[in-house]
Design a protein around this motif. Structure first.
Motif, PDB file in Angstrom:
ATOM      1  N   LEU A 133       0.834  -1.206   0.000  1.00  0.00           N
ATOM      2  CA  LEU A 133       0.000   0.000   0.000  1.00  0.00           C
ATOM      3  C   LEU A 133       0.865   1.249   0.000  1.00  0.00           C
ATOM      4  N   ARG A 134       1.919   1.220   0.771  1.00  0.00           N
ATOM      5  CA  ARG A 134       2.830   2.373   0.835  1.00  0.00           C
ATOM      6  C   ARG A 134       3.450   2.662  -0.533  1.00  0.00           C
ATOM      7  N   GLU A 135       3.847   1.614  -1.251  1.00  0.00           N
ATOM      8  CA  GLU A 135       4.485   1.806  -2.554  1.00  0.00           C
ATOM      9  C   GLU A 135       3.488   2.254  -3.619  1.00  0.00           C
ATOM     10  N   ILE A 136       2.255   1.784  -3.525  1.00  0.00           N
ATOM     11  CA  ILE A 136       1.212   2.259  -4.443  1.00  0.00           C
ATOM     12  C   ILE A 136       0.972   3.746  -4.226  1.00  0.00           C
ATOM     13  N   LEU A 137       0.871   4.156  -2.969  1.00  0.00           N
ATOM     14  CA  LEU A 137       0.648   5.567  -2.661  1.00  0.00           C
ATOM     15  C   LEU A 137       1.834   6.422  -3.092  1.00  0.00           C
ATOM     16  N   ARG A 138       3.042   5.877  -2.965  1.00  0.00           N
ATOM     17  CA  ARG A 138       4.231   6.609  -3.406  1.00  0.00           C
ATOM     18  C   ARG A 138       4.145   6.895  -4.907  1.00  0.00           C
ATOM     19  N   PHE A 139       3.731   5.893  -5.656  1.00  0.00           N
ATOM     20  CA  PHE A 139       3.574   6.052  -7.103  1.00  0.00           C
ATOM     21  C   PHE A 139       2.488   7.081  -7.419  1.00  0.00           C
ATOM     22  N   ILE A 140       1.361   7.000  -6.731  1.00  0.00           N
ATOM     23  CA  ILE A 140       0.258   7.933  -6.970  1.00  0.00           C
ATOM     24  C   ILE A 140       0.676   9.366  -6.648  1.00  0.00           C
ATOM     25  N   PHE A 141       1.399   9.548  -5.544  1.00  0.00           N
ATOM     26  CA  PHE A 141       1.856  10.895  -5.178  1.00  0.00           C
ATOM     27  C   PHE A 141       2.838  11.438  -6.215  1.00  0.00           C
ATOM     28  N   TYR A 142       3.680  10.567  -6.747  1.00  0.00           N
ATOM     29  CA  TYR A 142       4.604  10.973  -7.808  1.00  0.00           C
ATOM     30  C   TYR A 142       3.826  11.487  -9.019  1.00  0.00           C
ATOM     31  N   CYS A 143       2.807  10.734  -9.426  1.00  0.00           N
ATOM     32  CA  CYS A 143       1.996  11.128 -10.583  1.00  0.00           C
ATOM     33  C   CYS A 143       1.219  12.409 -10.301  1.00  0.00           C
ATOM     34  N   ASP A 144       0.695  12.537  -9.084  1.00  0.00           N
ATOM     35  CA  ASP A 144      -0.011  13.763  -8.699  1.00  0.00           C
ATOM     36  C   ASP A 144       0.896  14.979  -8.853  1.00  0.00           C
ATOM     37  N   ASN A 145       2.114  14.837  -8.386  1.00  0.00           N
ATOM     38  CA  ASN A 145       3.064  15.949  -8.455  1.00  0.00           C
ATOM     39  C   ASN A 145       3.376  16.321  -9.903  1.00  0.00           C
ATOM     40  N   GLU A 146       3.553  15.315 -10.742  1.00  0.00           N
ATOM     41  CA  GLU A 146       3.856  15.565 -12.149  1.00  0.00           C
ATOM     42  C   GLU A 146       2.663  16.193 -12.873  1.00  0.00           C
ATOM     43  N   ALA A 147       1.451  15.804 -12.500  1.00  0.00           N
ATOM     44  CA  ALA A 147       0.251  16.314 -13.176  1.00  0.00           C
ATOM     45  C   ALA A 147      -0.008  17.780 -12.859  1.00  0.00           C
ATOM     46  N   GLY A 148       0.333  18.215 -11.653  1.00  0.00           N
ATOM     47  CA  GLY A 148       0.164  19.621 -11.289  1.00  0.00           C
ATOM     48  C   GLY A 148      -1.279  20.098 -11.353  1.00  0.00           C
ATOM     49  N   PHE A 149      -2.181  19.272 -10.868  1.00  0.00           N
ATOM     50  CA  PHE A 149      -3.612  19.560 -10.954  1.00  0.00           C
ATOM     51  C   PHE A 149      -3.983  20.927 -10.391  1.00  0.00           C
ATOM     52  N   PHE A 150      -3.535  21.246  -9.176  1.00  0.00           N
ATOM     53  CA  PHE A 150      -3.968  22.469  -8.507  1.00  0.00           C
ATOM     54  C   PHE A 150      -3.450  23.721  -9.205  1.00  0.00           C
ATOM     55  N   ASP A 151      -2.238  23.662  -9.734  1.00  0.00           N
ATOM     56  CA  ASP A 151      -1.718  24.799 -10.500  1.00  0.00           C
ATOM     57  C   ASP A 151      -2.454  24.935 -11.823  1.00  0.00           C
ATOM     58  N   TYR A 152      -2.735  23.827 -12.446  1.00  0.00           N
ATOM     59  CA  TYR A 152      -3.393  23.852 -13.758  1.00  0.00           C
ATOM     60  C   TYR A 152      -4.761  24.523 -13.677  1.00  0.00           C
ATOM     61  N   TYR A 153      -5.519  24.178 -12.641  1.00  0.00           N
ATOM     62  CA  TYR A 153      -6.870  24.724 -12.510  1.00  0.00           C
ATOM     63  C   TYR A 153      -6.943  25.961 -11.616  1.00  0.00           C
ATOM     64  N   GLY A 154      -5.831  26.312 -10.975  1.00  0.00           N
ATOM     65  CA  GLY A 154      -5.830  27.491 -10.127  1.00  0.00           C
ATOM     66  C   GLY A 154      -6.779  27.387  -8.953  1.00  0.00           C
ATOM     67  N   THR A 155      -6.811  26.215  -8.340  1.00  0.00           N
ATOM     68  CA  THR A 155      -7.680  25.979  -7.193  1.00  0.00           C
ATOM     69  C   THR A 155      -6.873  25.362  -6.062  1.00  0.00           C
ATOM     70  N   ASP A 156      -7.401  25.434  -4.862  1.00  0.00           N
ATOM     71  CA  ASP A 156      -6.708  24.875  -3.699  1.00  0.00           C
ATOM     72  C   ASP A 156      -7.356  23.599  -3.184  1.00  0.00           C
TER      73      ASP A 156
END
Length: 243
Positions: free
Chosen positions: A121-144
């Protein structure tokens, strides 16, 4: 809640959630199938879907050898307790058919991975957090903050009957019924099936990672995912429908 709100989605009350759900339920009339908001009386059925189908069948879970443990159950239960998730139930048998789980994500929110005891579970979450960081969702949409789509699962008995798409749409509609002028949904597709639904429903692709290219300390830990070759990060802006 009324439209034109400028408040945090974390301030939604249980009454707000119930009202939005009731409006959504009116639009999803499927003979023999009941749409329910996952509240206390449905936790056990939702966890049953997680244990019997999501954990063993989801590509990342299979690749990392994730097992359903007490920690895993607690992990999912914390999201169900937000009362933002939906489930289809067979009206005749009471069997759970499908669920779409939702939580709330915030900019800068972090989970201490060292607090996760289950290595897979820890390694799956590590991968997901990596992808989240690369996607930059909050910056892209300008939301918090945003609604975050988590697990989407259909019981094997009910697959290939359109339930995944229908409950996905129900979850989006429930978010719309909260009445925000605009609000955002983030999510990730880890299988070909979920990616197809996200894209069919108009979600933007923010980032894609191919499983066999993901490297950690010289290792490539995501293997044997079969036909499912990548994870895509998605975003969507929900606005009020025109009357």
């Amino acid at each position: 809640m009324e439209s034109n709100k400028k408040v945090s989605i974390k301030l939604l009350t249980r009454e707000d959630k119930q009202q939005a759900f009731e409006k959504t339920r009116e639009q999803f009339d499927i003979p023999g199938v009941k749409l329910v908001l996952i509240t206390e009386e449905y936790y056990e059925k939702a966890l049953e879907l997680c244990r019997d189908y999501f954990v063993p069948d989801e590509p990342l879970n299979k690749a990392f050898g994730l097992q359903y443990t007490e920690e895993m159950e607690s992990f999912w239960l914390q999201f169900l307790k937000l009362h933002l998730s939906l489930m289809f139930v067979d009206e005749e048998t009471g069997e759970p058919i499908a669920f779409r789980t939702t939580n709330i994500a915030s900019r800068g929110e972090k989970l201490d991975l060292n607090s996760i005891k289950t290595n897979s579970l820890r390694e799956i979450l590590r991968f997901i957090f990596y992808c989240d960081n690369e996607a930059g969702f909050f910056d892209y949409y300008g939301t918090d903050e945003a609604f975050n789509f988590l697990g989407l699962v259909v019981s094997r008995k009910y697959q290939k009957r359109g339930f995944a798409t229908r409950i996905f749409r129900a979850a989006v509609d429930m978010i719309r019924h909260f009445g925000f002028d605009e609000v955002y949904i983030k999510g990730a597709g880890t299988s070909n099936y979920s990616k197809k639904i996200y894209e069919k429903e108009g979600f933007e692709i923010l980032y894609e990672t191919f499983y066999d290219n993901y490297e950690v300390d010289g290792r490539f830990p995501i293997q044997n995912t079969g036909e499912h070759k990548s994870m895509k990060e998605y975003g969507f802006k929900v606005t009020q429908k025109q009357s």
